[in-house]
Design a protein around this motif. Structure first.
Motif, PDB file in Angstrom:
ATOM      1  N   THR A  78      16.521  24.917 126.978  1.00  0.00           N
ATOM      2  CA  THR A  78      17.944  24.955 127.289  1.00  0.00           C
ATOM      3  C   THR A  78      18.552  23.580 127.052  1.00  0.00           C
ATOM      4  N   LYS A 135      19.616  37.611 133.868  1.00  0.00           N
ATOM      5  CA  LYS A 135      18.914  36.324 133.929  1.00  0.00           C
ATOM      6  C   LYS A 135      17.411  36.551 133.772  1.00  0.00           C
ATOM      7  N   GLN A 161      16.330  36.712 130.177  1.00  0.00           N
ATOM      8  CA  GLN A 161      16.198  35.403 129.534  1.00  0.00           C
ATOM      9  C   GLN A 161      14.867  34.751 129.881  1.00  0.00           C
ATOM     10  N   PRO A 216      11.167  37.907 125.733  1.00  0.00           N
ATOM     11  CA  PRO A 216      12.610  37.796 125.936  1.00  0.00           C
ATOM     12  C   PRO A 216      13.318  39.149 125.822  1.00  0.00           C
ATOM     13  N   THR A 273      12.947  30.954 123.051  1.00  0.00           N
ATOM     14  CA  THR A 273      14.333  31.224 123.411  1.00  0.00           C
ATOM     15  C   THR A 273      15.058  29.884 123.464  1.00  0.00           C
ATOM     16  N   SER A 276      18.525  28.429 124.494  1.00  0.00           N
ATOM     17  CA  SER A 276      19.620  28.926 125.327  1.00  0.00           C
ATOM     18  C   SER A 276      20.659  27.842 125.577  1.00  0.00           C
ATOM     19  N   ASN A 304      21.571  33.130 123.738  1.00  0.00           N
ATOM     20  CA  ASN A 304      20.144  32.894 123.528  1.00  0.00           C
ATOM     21  C   ASN A 304      19.769  33.299 122.106  1.00  0.00           C
TER      22      ASN A 304
END
Length: 164
Positions: A55, A104, A107, A112, A125, A127, A153
């Motif tokens: 992320t 959530k 994710q 995924p 992933t 994000s 994502n």
């Protein structure tokens, strides 16, 4: 991490114990780097079977993942770790809502999008926030950590690895 299609080169990714975008991950991202949750409720490391989650900010703190929404299926995400380059290829896009725990969970799932499914391959992933899109739609909601309602994502699969 490097993502040639959107100009990301040598972005530092910091591992931590937790889930995507929880408080430790947010603090890491606020330093202008990317964060990778690990552990029982998080993801796995690069090249491992399961979901390697990364992320990062899109509209603040240096905007390291500013152009992630522009990634297309077939684009490459290169992760260099411990003398190995892992080449993941984007296969799909998944948008989730931070207001919906079930989304959530998609994710953070080991596969995924499929909580509870047993992983059989290394996946990734990437994000980042959908702040721009949410605000354009008149949605200014955010959680206590400043995350907007939606996350974009980009999901990929490991296609190759080699030593550097």
């Amino acid at each position: 991490m490097s993502i040639p299609a959107i100009g990301v080169r040598g972005l530092r990714v910091v591992a931590y114990t937790g889930t995507a975008d929880d408080r430790p991950g947010t603090k890491i991202q606020d330093r202008g780097v990317a964060a990778s949750p690990r552990g029982k409720a998080g993801g796995v490391g690069p090249g491992e079977i399961g979901n390697f989650i990364i992320t990062g900010h899109r509209v603040s703190h240096g905007r390291p993942l500013e152009h992630v929404p522009d990634l297309q299926n077939g684009d490459h995400i290169l992760i260099t770790a411990n003398g190995t380059v892992y080449d993941y290829v984007v296969t799909r896009t998944m948008t989730i809502s931070f207001r919906k725990p079930a989304e959530k969970a998609q994710q953070n799932a080991a596969v995924p999008g499929y909580p509870g499914a047993k992983p059989t391959q290394p996946m990734i992933t990437i994000s980042t926030c959908a702040t721009i899109e949410d605000h354009a739609a008149g949605n200014f909601w955010h959680d206590a950590l400043g995350n907007p309602e939606h996350r974009i994502n980009k999901i990929g699969v490991l296609t190759a690895s080699h030593s550097v």
